[in-house]
Scaffold this motif. Structure first.
Motif, PDB file in Angstrom:
ATOM      1  N   SER A 139       1.216  -1.365  -0.183  1.00 50.83           N
ATOM      2  CA  SER A 139       0.175  -0.013  -0.404  1.00 50.83           C
ATOM      3  C   SER A 139       0.551   1.018  -0.037  1.00 50.83           C
ATOM      4  O   SER A 139       2.125   0.814  -0.142  1.00 50.83           O
ATOM      5  N   TYR A 140       0.742   2.408   0.207  1.00 54.86           N
ATOM      6  CA  TYR A 140       1.081   3.463   0.248  1.00 54.86           C
ATOM      7  C   TYR A 140       0.427   4.501   0.971  1.00 54.86           C
ATOM      8  O   TYR A 140      -0.851   4.646   1.443  1.00 54.86           O
ATOM      9  N   GLU A 141       0.912   5.420   1.764  1.00 52.22           N
ATOM     10  CA  GLU A 141       0.048   6.206   2.949  1.00 52.22           C
ATOM     11  C   GLU A 141       0.337   7.815   1.866  1.00 52.22           C
ATOM     12  O   GLU A 141       1.243   8.339   0.917  1.00 52.22           O
TER      13      GLU A 141
ATOM     14  N   MET B  70      -6.679   7.416  -7.191  1.00 54.16           N
ATOM     15  CA  MET B  70      -7.098   6.109  -6.675  1.00 54.16           C
ATOM     16  C   MET B  70      -7.610   5.540  -8.144  1.00 54.16           C
ATOM     17  O   MET B  70      -8.306   4.348  -7.831  1.00 54.16           O
TER      18      MET B  70
ATOM     19  N   THR C  88      -6.652  -2.379  -7.555  1.00 54.97           N
ATOM     20  CA  THR C  88      -5.977  -3.636  -5.723  1.00 54.97           C
ATOM     21  C   THR C  88      -5.019  -2.662  -5.340  1.00 54.97           C
ATOM     22  O   THR C  88      -4.611  -3.198  -3.824  1.00 54.97           O
ATOM     23  N   THR C  89      -4.459  -1.307  -5.614  1.00 55.42           N
ATOM     24  CA  THR C  89      -3.875  -0.904  -5.352  1.00 55.42           C
ATOM     25  C   THR C  89      -4.236   0.087  -4.072  1.00 55.42           C
ATOM     26  O   THR C  89      -5.462   0.779  -4.019  1.00 55.42           O
ATOM     27  N   ARG C  90      -4.030   0.138  -3.172  1.00 54.62           N
ATOM     28  CA  ARG C  90      -4.600   0.347  -0.997  1.00 54.62           C
ATOM     29  C   ARG C  90      -3.793   1.480  -1.265  1.00 54.62           C
ATOM     30  O   ARG C  90      -2.891   1.877  -1.118  1.00 54.62           O
ATOM     31  N   VAL C  91      -4.387   2.171  -0.327  1.00 55.97           N
ATOM     32  CA  VAL C  91      -3.755   3.914   0.145  1.00 55.97           C
ATOM     33  C   VAL C  91      -3.975   4.125   1.574  1.00 55.97           C
ATOM     34  O   VAL C  91      -5.383   3.761   2.083  1.00 55.97           O
ATOM     35  N   SER C  92      -3.439   4.592   2.037  1.00 56.72           N
ATOM     36  CA  SER C  92      -3.796   4.716   3.716  1.00 56.72           C
ATOM     37  C   SER C  92      -3.653   6.476   3.768  1.00 56.72           C
ATOM     38  O   SER C  92      -3.119   7.227   3.122  1.00 56.72           O
TER      39      SER C  92
ATOM     40  N   ARG D 289      -9.878  -0.700  -0.208  1.00 54.98           N
ATOM     41  CA  ARG D 289      -8.844  -0.048  -0.636  1.00 54.98           C
ATOM     42  C   ARG D 289      -7.874   1.354  -0.061  1.00 54.98           C
ATOM     43  O   ARG D 289      -7.653   0.949  -0.054  1.00 54.98           O
TER      44      ARG D 289
ATOM     45  N   THR E 194      -7.334   2.612   3.546  1.00 55.51           N
ATOM     46  CA  THR E 194      -7.007   2.549   5.215  1.00 55.51           C
ATOM     47  C   THR E 194      -7.009   4.587   6.016  1.00 55.51           C
ATOM     48  O   THR E 194      -6.184   4.835   5.334  1.00 55.51           O
TER      49      THR E 194
END
Length: 663
Positions: A446-448, A491, A497-501, A531, A533
């Motif tokens: 994931s990415y913040e 996004m 499927t790529t997640r982001v915080s 997806r 967080t």
């Protein structure tokens, strides 16, 4: 009406009768000597003119006896006069009644003596007797003007026999004298009745006036008593209005009032004094774990501990919540404040115990000195509050004195706030993304999303600065919405499927309206909530734990994930993990500074990892900057990491892999 009836008490009439009788007594007391003097002088004069013509017993002995009785009675009366004035109404009535009987006896005696003396002597001596009786009765009437009953009775005793006697003398002159005296006596009686009526009215008026004065005095006394009572009540209300009911200390209102008064006293050359603000670190945890009753008990004991430091040069107040204020009026130097602050902090670190429970907390203190730090009460208090804020952010549990460096920081933050308020957030704010990697699976999971601001007036502004300003100036919600919209738009262009915080502030999760706006924005974005967080800090959660837990539960029900950031820096770590709907925990970068050599830090990280595994939570270690740190963390069991070693935050249109190969 008898004197006994007159002196019955209990009614307004009896009171007026009593006052009238006492007034009669006072007037009669002054005139009684004159009455006796008239009787004695007139009787002696008649006796002298009849010494040669009348028998000795009648001309000498009888008048001598009567005059002696009058003199003796007068002396007795004068001797008892003061005592009589102090007697009760009933005693006074009895005394006046005795005087009435005595007057009857004297009237009968002197009248009988005069009529018995008349047959002796020549016509001149007989005329003298008539003159004696007439002038004596008139004089007595005048002396008895205030004693109506006595005057009428004495007049009847003398005038009736006198008139009848002289009418039978067949002497025209004496008959004329008798009629003349009778008519004059009638006129005197009329005058007597009129005078007595006016006298009685005057006495009654005086009695009513005294009664009204007494009533007025009573009302005034009642009014004064009521005013005293109201003043006491007012003083008590003022005291309570300036008192904290829980600790018994002065409250915020009293503290600010004393501060204002202290400023007003600074005339001429100002003296140096300081304002201090104390905030309890970890108090919220006690409330959350043990309830508000326990929190109140701790605040009471904190107040008691702080009172140990009270001196004539220092005052103390509870400002509200877990915040206390100090006024130090004698400040020789900064070291004095530091020593005082350190002593207070040391006392607050001692454990708090009640009902078998032991709790610990600490206190952070901020001081600001006059005149260096501020020249108004509001400014000085704000500077002390900023010093406290600095202490909590950088040296929690210690003392900070406001300095020139803080002044520069405030000025800088003020410029940032002004620029932020006038910023075009949509145009000026951007997002950079930093990868979070799985070091075992060798890929970015994931990415913040991290905010960046390039201000037209200030240039690039550090996130630590403008985020702090936004939180303190209530601009954070607007900023969060703009940045979240940008993150969701980014996004949408990435792989599904790529997640982001995304980071939420304490104010975001502490507001039901803010959470409602966030939920609406996610639903309208078309991005799958799974997806996303949301990261929240531990210190942000404990500000209002119940509200924060409800907000996070609402987001969780939407389908997003929840991560607890900066874990291990707060005071309720276990409470947060146990009671919040978490999916992930991020260990604070502070544990990594010397982790290669610091076995204690390694043990803490290992314990957190084991805790997360037992609770089935993902554990992320942030701030990894070297390969050595990464290797130590892998040996401890950590598999998910974030930091500059894997890649710095960067703007990007497409997801990028980590810059280092994960070994």
């Amino acid at each position: 009406m008898s004197f006994r009836t007159r002196f019955d008490v209990g009614s307004p009439f009896s009171r007026r009768a009593s006052d009238l009788a006492r007034s009669q007594f006072d007037a009669f007391s002054r005139q009684l000597p004159l009455l006796y003097l008239i009787l004695v002088i007139n009787s002696v004069a008649v006796a002298v003119t009849h010494v040669d013509s009348a028998p000795a017993w009648l001309a000498i002995y009888v008048p001598l006896a009567m005059c002696s009785a009058c003199v003796i009675r007068l002396l007795v009366w004068l001797g008892r006069r003061k005592d009589l004035a102090a007697r009760t109404d009933a005693e006074l009535a009895a005394r006046l009644k005795t005087m009435m009987r005595l007057l009857v006896v004297l009237g009968v005696s002197f009248t009988t003596w005069g009529l018995m003396l008349y047959p002796y002597g020549d016509p001149y001596e007989q005329a003298h007797v008539a003159f004696y009786m007439s002038i004596t009765v008139i004089g007595c009437i005048f002396c008895l003007m205030h004693m109506r009953t006595a005057a009428l009775l004495l007049t009847a005793i003398v005038i009736v026999p006198f008139t009848i006697f002289f009418l039978q003398t067949n002497n025209g002159v004496l008959i004329a004298i008798a009629i003349n005296v009778l008519l004059v006596s009638i006129a005197m009686i009329v005058i007597l009745l009129t005078y007595y009526r006016d006298f009685a009215s005057l006495v009654e008026s005086q009695t009513e006036l005294r009664a009204k004065q007494a009533e007025l005095q009573m009302k005034q006394a009642e009014l004064q008593a009521q005013q005293v009572k109201l003043q006491k009540l007012s003083d008590e209300n003022v005291r309570l209005a300036n008192l904290d009911s829980l600790t018994g200390l002065p409250n915020r209102r009293r503290f600010l009032s004393d501060l204002e008064a202290l400023f007003q006293s600074q005339t001429g050359r100002p003296t140096r004094f300081a304002v201090g603000v104390i905030d309890l670190d970890g108090f919220k945890q006690i409330n959350d774990l043990y309830g508000h009753g326990a929190g109140d008990r701790v605040l009471e004991e904190v107040g008691q501990r702080l009172q140990r430091f009270l001196t004539p040069a220092m005052s103390l107040a509870r400002l509200g919540g877990d915040e206390f204020g100090l006024l130090v009026t004698e400040v020789p130097d900064s070291q004095h404040l530091l020593r005082l602050g350190d002593a207070i902090c040391e006392v607050l670190r001692a454990p708090f115990e009640w009902h078998g429970i032991t709790a610990r907390l600490s206190g952070s203190i901020g001081f600001a000195t006059y005149p260096k730090a501020g020249r108004s009460p509001a400014q000085l208090f704000e500077r002390a509050d900023y010093a406290l804020y600095f202490a909590k952010e950088n040296r929690r549990g210690s003392t900070t004195i406001f300095s020139g460096e803080h002044e520069d920081t405030i000025r800088e933050l003020g410029q940032i706030e002004q620029a932020l308020r006038h910023a075009d957030l949509e145009r000026e704010m951007t997002l950079h993304f930093q990868p979070i990697v799985h070091v075992v699976r060798h890929h970015v999971i994931s990415y913040e999303a991290l905010a960046r601001w390039n201000s037209p007036s200030l240039g690039p502004v550090a996130p630590s600065a403008f985020i702090k300003v936004a939180e303190r100036s209530d601009l954070i919600h607007s900023l969060s919405i703009v940045l979240l919209r940008k993150a969701l738009e980014t996004m949408r262009g990435w792989d599904a499927t790529t997640r982001v915080s995304f980071n939420l502030s304490a104010r975001d999760i502490g507001s039901a309206d803010a959470i409602g706006d966030i939920v609406t924005l996610i639903r309208q974005s078309g991005v799958a909530p799974a997806r996303l967080t949301f990261e929240v800090t531990e210190t942000g959660v404990i500000r209002n734990f119940e509200r924060a837990a409800l907000s996070l539960q609402t987001l969780k029900q939407l389908g997003v994930r929840i991560s607890l950031d900066d874990f291990g820096t707060g005071y309720s770590s276990l409470t947060c993990i146990h009671r919040l709907p978490l999916d992930k925990v991020k260990i604070d970068r502070g544990f990594l500074e010397d982790i290669e050599a610091d076995t204690a830090a390694q043990d803490i990280v290992r314990s957190i990892l084991e805790l997360c595994r037992s609770l089935k939570l993902t554990c992320v270690v942030e701030g990894v900057e070297t390969v050595a740190q990464m290797n130590i963390l892998r040996s401890l069991g950590c598999t998910v990491m974030q930091g500059y070693y894997f890649g710095p935050p960067m703007p990007m249109a497409e997801p990028q892999p980590a810059t280092h190969e994960v070994l």
